[in-house]
Motif scaffolding. Structure first.
Motif, PDB file in Angstrom:
ATOM      1  N   LEU A   1       0.820  -1.207   0.000  1.00  0.00           N
ATOM      2  CA  LEU A   1       0.000   0.000   0.000  1.00  0.00           C
ATOM      3  C   LEU A   1       0.858   1.263   0.000  1.00  0.00           C
ATOM      4  N   VAL A   2       1.907   1.268   0.797  1.00  0.00           N
ATOM      5  CA  VAL A   2       2.807   2.429   0.837  1.00  0.00           C
ATOM      6  C   VAL A   2       3.511   2.593  -0.507  1.00  0.00           C
ATOM      7  N   LEU A   3       3.959   1.502  -1.095  1.00  0.00           N
ATOM      8  CA  LEU A   3       4.617   1.558  -2.403  1.00  0.00           C
ATOM      9  C   LEU A   3       3.656   2.084  -3.467  1.00  0.00           C
ATOM     10  N   GLY A   4       2.413   1.629  -3.432  1.00  0.00           N
ATOM     11  CA  GLY A   4       1.414   2.121  -4.379  1.00  0.00           C
ATOM     12  C   GLY A   4       1.131   3.598  -4.202  1.00  0.00           C
ATOM     13  N   ALA A   5       1.069   4.064  -2.965  1.00  0.00           N
ATOM     14  CA  ALA A   5       0.826   5.484  -2.704  1.00  0.00           C
ATOM     15  C   ALA A   5       1.988   6.342  -3.200  1.00  0.00           C
ATOM     16  N   ILE A   6       3.195   5.893  -2.975  1.00  0.00           N
ATOM     17  CA  ILE A   6       4.371   6.644  -3.444  1.00  0.00           C
ATOM     18  C   ILE A   6       4.393   6.690  -4.964  1.00  0.00           C
ATOM     19  N   THR A   7       4.073   5.583  -5.605  1.00  0.00           N
ATOM     20  CA  THR A   7       4.018   5.547  -7.069  1.00  0.00           C
ATOM     21  C   THR A   7       2.953   6.507  -7.583  1.00  0.00           C
ATOM     22  N   ALA A   8       1.797   6.533  -6.946  1.00  0.00           N
ATOM     23  CA  ALA A   8       0.726   7.439  -7.376  1.00  0.00           C
ATOM     24  C   ALA A   8       1.145   8.898  -7.239  1.00  0.00           C
ATOM     25  N   VAL A   9       1.872   9.227  -6.181  1.00  0.00           N
ATOM     26  CA  VAL A   9       2.345  10.606  -6.009  1.00  0.00           C
ATOM     27  C   VAL A   9       3.301  10.988  -7.131  1.00  0.00           C
ATOM     28  N   PHE A  10       4.228  10.113  -7.468  1.00  0.00           N
ATOM     29  CA  PHE A  10       5.166  10.422  -8.547  1.00  0.00           C
ATOM     30  C   PHE A  10       4.465  10.513  -9.907  1.00  0.00           C
ATOM     31  N   LEU A  11       3.490   9.661 -10.164  1.00  0.00           N
ATOM     32  CA  LEU A  11       2.740   9.751 -11.419  1.00  0.00           C
ATOM     33  C   LEU A  11       1.947  11.049 -11.483  1.00  0.00           C
ATOM     34  N   GLN A  12       1.366  11.457 -10.355  1.00  0.00           N
ATOM     35  CA  GLN A  12       0.625  12.721 -10.312  1.00  0.00           C
ATOM     36  C   GLN A  12       1.559  13.901 -10.582  1.00  0.00           C
ATOM     37  N   LEU A  13       2.743  13.876 -10.014  1.00  0.00           N
ATOM     38  CA  LEU A  13       3.712  14.955 -10.261  1.00  0.00           C
ATOM     39  C   LEU A  13       4.125  15.001 -11.732  1.00  0.00           C
ATOM     40  N   ARG A  14       4.303  13.841 -12.344  1.00  0.00           N
ATOM     41  CA  ARG A  14       4.657  13.814 -13.767  1.00  0.00           C
ATOM     42  C   ARG A  14       3.523  14.356 -14.626  1.00  0.00           C
ATOM     43  N   CYS A  15       2.268  14.040 -14.278  1.00  0.00           N
ATOM     44  CA  CYS A  15       1.128  14.588 -15.012  1.00  0.00           C
ATOM     45  C   CYS A  15       1.071  16.107 -14.856  1.00  0.00           C
ATOM     46  N   THR A  16       1.313  16.585 -13.648  1.00  0.00           N
ATOM     47  CA  THR A  16       1.296  18.022 -13.395  1.00  0.00           C
ATOM     48  C   THR A  16       2.396  18.730 -14.181  1.00  0.00           C
ATOM     49  N   ASP A  17       3.600  18.186 -14.163  1.00  0.00           N
ATOM     50  CA  ASP A  17       4.701  18.786 -14.922  1.00  0.00           C
ATOM     51  C   ASP A  17       4.392  18.812 -16.419  1.00  0.00           C
ATOM     52  N   ALA A  18       3.827  17.724 -16.933  1.00  0.00           N
ATOM     53  CA  ALA A  18       3.505  17.661 -18.362  1.00  0.00           C
ATOM     54  C   ALA A  18       2.424  18.675 -18.718  1.00  0.00           C
ATOM     55  N   ALA A  19       1.399  18.809 -17.886  1.00  0.00           N
ATOM     56  CA  ALA A  19       0.324  19.764 -18.168  1.00  0.00           C
ATOM     57  C   ALA A  19       0.835  21.199 -18.131  1.00  0.00           C
ATOM     58  N   VAL A  20       1.656  21.520 -17.164  1.00  0.00           N
ATOM     59  CA  VAL A  20       2.200  22.882 -17.053  1.00  0.00           C
ATOM     60  C   VAL A  20       3.078  23.206 -18.262  1.00  0.00           C
ATOM     61  N   GLU A  21       3.953  22.283 -18.609  1.00  0.00           N
ATOM     62  CA  GLU A  21       4.849  22.521 -19.753  1.00  0.00           C
ATOM     63  C   GLU A  21       4.054  22.657 -21.053  1.00  0.00           C
ATOM     64  N   ALA A  22       3.070  21.794 -21.264  1.00  0.00           N
ATOM     65  CA  ALA A  22       2.272  21.855 -22.491  1.00  0.00           C
ATOM     66  C   ALA A  22       1.450  23.147 -22.548  1.00  0.00           C
ATOM     67  N   ALA A  23       0.874  23.565 -21.430  1.00  0.00           N
ATOM     68  CA  ALA A  23       0.096  24.808 -21.424  1.00  0.00           C
ATOM     69  C   ALA A  23       0.982  26.002 -21.737  1.00  0.00           C
ATOM     70  N   ARG A  24       2.158  26.035 -21.172  1.00  0.00           N
ATOM     71  CA  ARG A  24       3.084  27.149 -21.425  1.00  0.00           C
ATOM     72  C   ARG A  24       3.486  27.199 -22.893  1.00  0.00           C
ATOM     73  N   LEU A  25       3.818  26.034 -23.468  1.00  0.00           N
ATOM     74  CA  LEU A  25       4.239  26.002 -24.872  1.00  0.00           C
ATOM     75  C   LEU A  25       3.084  26.317 -25.818  1.00  0.00           C
ATOM     76  N   ARG A  26       1.904  25.803 -25.529  1.00  0.00           N
ATOM     77  CA  ARG A  26       0.752  26.102 -26.388  1.00  0.00           C
ATOM     78  C   ARG A  26       0.370  27.575 -26.309  1.00  0.00           C
ATOM     79  N   ALA A  27       0.525  28.171 -25.135  1.00  0.00           N
ATOM     80  CA  ALA A  27       0.217  29.594 -25.002  1.00  0.00           C
ATOM     81  C   ALA A  27       1.164  30.436 -25.841  1.00  0.00           C
TER      82      ALA A  27
END
Length: 126
Positions: free
Chosen positions: A34-60
């Motif tokens: 459960l702890v390993l799954g939670a840590i993995t989910a946090v890192f995946l969420q951070l990667r999604c956030t970084d990708a969305a921010v970078e894509a929004a900045r470039l598209r703008a």
């Protein structure tokens, strides 16, 4: 009462330590997973956030091709993106299902950016 009646019956306790140890080990493994799954989910969420921010900045800025490459490079594997442009703003949403279709869990990140002057629509919405 005899001495024999005062002593606990050791035959009824046979194997109880083994069962307790097995349950303890299973509990530790379950908590670890459960702890390993939670840590993995946090890192995946951070990667999604970084990708969305970078894509929004470039598209703008009007750089649609680099925005799509940034999502492919930064976002987790099998991530999907959705882009909308309205009222002078671009919104990019990046989402991923970390366990595929096994569980209905979806991680999602959204980023907004104001269109730069002279950029009309920031490309086609996707």
């Amino acid at each position: 009462m005899s001495v024999r009646d005062a002593e606990p019956d050791s035959a009824s306790d046979t194997g109880s330590v083994t069962v307790e140890a097995a349950l303890g080990i299973c509990s530790v493994v379950a908590v670890f997973l459960l702890v390993l799954g939670a840590i993995t989910a946090v890192f995946l969420q951070l990667r999604c956030t970084d990708a969305a921010v970078e894509a929004a900045r470039l598209r703008a800025r009007g750089d649609v091709a680099r925005a799509e490459r940034a999502v492919e490079r930064v976002a987790p594997e099998n991530a999907r993106q959705h882009t909308t442009v309205a009222n002078g703003y671009v919104t990019v949403t990046v989402g991923v299902r970390p366990l595929g279709e096994v569980l209905p869990i979806r991680l999602r990140a959204r980023a907004h950016a104001a269109l730069e002057p002279g950029v009309a629509g920031a490309g086609t919405p996707r």
